[in-house]
Design a protein around this motif. Structure first.
Motif, PDB file in Angstrom:
ATOM      1  N   UNK A 127      24.229  16.671  38.004  1.00  0.00           N
ATOM      2  CA  UNK A 127      25.366  16.535  37.098  1.00  0.00           C
ATOM      3  C   UNK A 127      25.764  17.880  36.495  1.00  0.00           C
ATOM      4  N   UNK A 128      24.782  18.723  36.224  1.00  0.00           N
ATOM      5  CA  UNK A 128      25.079  20.078  35.749  1.00  0.00           C
ATOM      6  C   UNK A 128      25.861  20.851  36.809  1.00  0.00           C
ATOM      7  N   UNK A 129      25.477  20.661  38.076  1.00  0.00           N
ATOM      8  CA  UNK A 129      26.164  21.335  39.175  1.00  0.00           C
ATOM      9  C   UNK A 129      27.608  20.869  39.310  1.00  0.00           C
TER      10      UNK A 129
ATOM     11  N   UNK B   5      20.251  29.018  42.006  1.00  0.00           N
ATOM     12  CA  UNK B   5      18.892  28.950  42.564  1.00  0.00           C
ATOM     13  C   UNK B   5      18.636  27.596  43.211  1.00  0.00           C
ATOM     14  N   UNK B   6      19.116  26.544  42.582  1.00  0.00           N
ATOM     15  CA  UNK B   6      18.918  25.199  43.133  1.00  0.00           C
ATOM     16  C   UNK B   6      19.645  25.037  44.463  1.00  0.00           C
ATOM     17  N   UNK B   7      20.839  25.602  44.563  1.00  0.00           N
ATOM     18  CA  UNK B   7      21.589  25.535  45.823  1.00  0.00           C
ATOM     19  C   UNK B   7      20.862  26.323  46.907  1.00  0.00           C
TER      20      UNK B   7
ATOM     21  N   UNK C  99      20.287  31.143  32.590  1.00  0.00           N
ATOM     22  CA  UNK C  99      21.352  30.266  32.115  1.00  0.00           C
ATOM     23  C   UNK C  99      21.647  29.201  33.169  1.00  0.00           C
ATOM     24  N   UNK C 100      22.572  28.306  32.852  1.00  0.00           N
ATOM     25  CA  UNK C 100      22.866  27.196  33.760  1.00  0.00           C
ATOM     26  C   UNK C 100      23.474  27.661  35.074  1.00  0.00           C
ATOM     27  N   UNK C 101      24.286  28.719  35.025  1.00  0.00           N
ATOM     28  CA  UNK C 101      24.894  29.239  36.261  1.00  0.00           C
ATOM     29  C   UNK C 101      23.826  29.728  37.228  1.00  0.00           C
TER      30      UNK C 101
ATOM     31  N   UNK D 117      14.289  22.607  33.030  1.00  0.00           N
ATOM     32  CA  UNK D 117      14.787  23.071  34.332  1.00  0.00           C
ATOM     33  C   UNK D 117      14.924  24.596  34.347  1.00  0.00           C
ATOM     34  N   UNK D 118      15.475  25.155  33.280  1.00  0.00           N
ATOM     35  CA  UNK D 118      15.610  26.610  33.186  1.00  0.00           C
ATOM     36  C   UNK D 118      14.246  27.287  33.298  1.00  0.00           C
TER      37      UNK D 118
END
Length: 211
Positions: free
Chosen positions: A161-163, A204-206, A197-199, A189-190
């Motif tokens: 959802x953040x993505x 990193x998740x991608x 940060x979230x970006x 998660x961070x």
């Protein structure tokens, strides 16, 4: 600029690399080197005002990251294919380039044949890599594999959802949680990704195929 030729921009801050690329490409009758840049300044204006087919783009420039510049070029002209041309051989850098819109990734030890084949492949709509880059992306390092964090089901939901660009408030509403709980998961998660940060977290998740 010639409409019957493949218009190419070369961007690199090393004169010897620029000369080498010009020499490698000049024998191809369909190729036309439209502009040469040693920094990012002015490139977006040229792309905006002209039909540029290919941008050969170094990652390390004096004024901007080539990866960020690639993203900006694609915003202006989806029809322009950006091929990264770099000494950087980290798998994460290669993947980040593609995620930012690059049509390919070549290392600077690429042969003339590979370079020409990759340019033609990108013009056909393909994602192209030199052989060494193909080898790098096909085999994640042991460190990369070990660094992939283990996520709970709830963390995966929130990460997705953040993505999608949703705020903690909206995520809380969708998952029937409190905003405080969502923020706690986001902080976890961070920490797991060691992201600032979230970006950076999403990037990193991608890269690790988690979203």
């Amino acid at each position: 600029m010639p409409s019957d030729k493949i218009n190419i921009i070369i961007v690199d801050d090393h004169p010897i690399v620029l000369e080498g690329l010009k020499t490698m490409l000049k024998n191809e009758p369909l190729f036309h080197i439209s502009e040469i840049f040693t920094s990012g300044e002015g490139i977006l204006d040229v792309v905006k005002l002209n039909d540029i087919d290919i941008v050969l783009l170094d990652i390390t420039l004096p004024d901007i990251s080539g990866i960020e510049l690639c993203k900006e070029i694609k915003k202006i002209s989806q029809n322009t294919s950006v091929i990264m041309f770099s000494n950087r051989s980290e798998r994460s850098i290669i993947m980040q380039s593609i995620q930012n819109g690059a049509s390919g990734y070549l290392l600077k030890n690429t042969s003339v044949k590979e370079l020409i084949d990759c340019i033609k492949g990108a013009l056909s709509g393909n994602i192209v890599f030199c052989n060494e880059a193909k080898h790098i992306i096909s085999k994640p390092s042991q460190n990369e594999l070990l660094s992939i964090p283990r996520l709970t089901k709830r963390e995966k939901q929130i990460l997705k959802l953040l993505a999608e660009g949703k705020t903690s408030v909206i995520i809380a509403e969708e998952l029937c949680l409190s905003s405080l709980t969502v923020d706690t998961h986001r902080k976890n998660l961070l920490q797991k990704f060691q992201a600032k940060n979230s970006t950076e977290l999403i990037t990193l998740a991608i890269q690790q195929d988690l979203i």
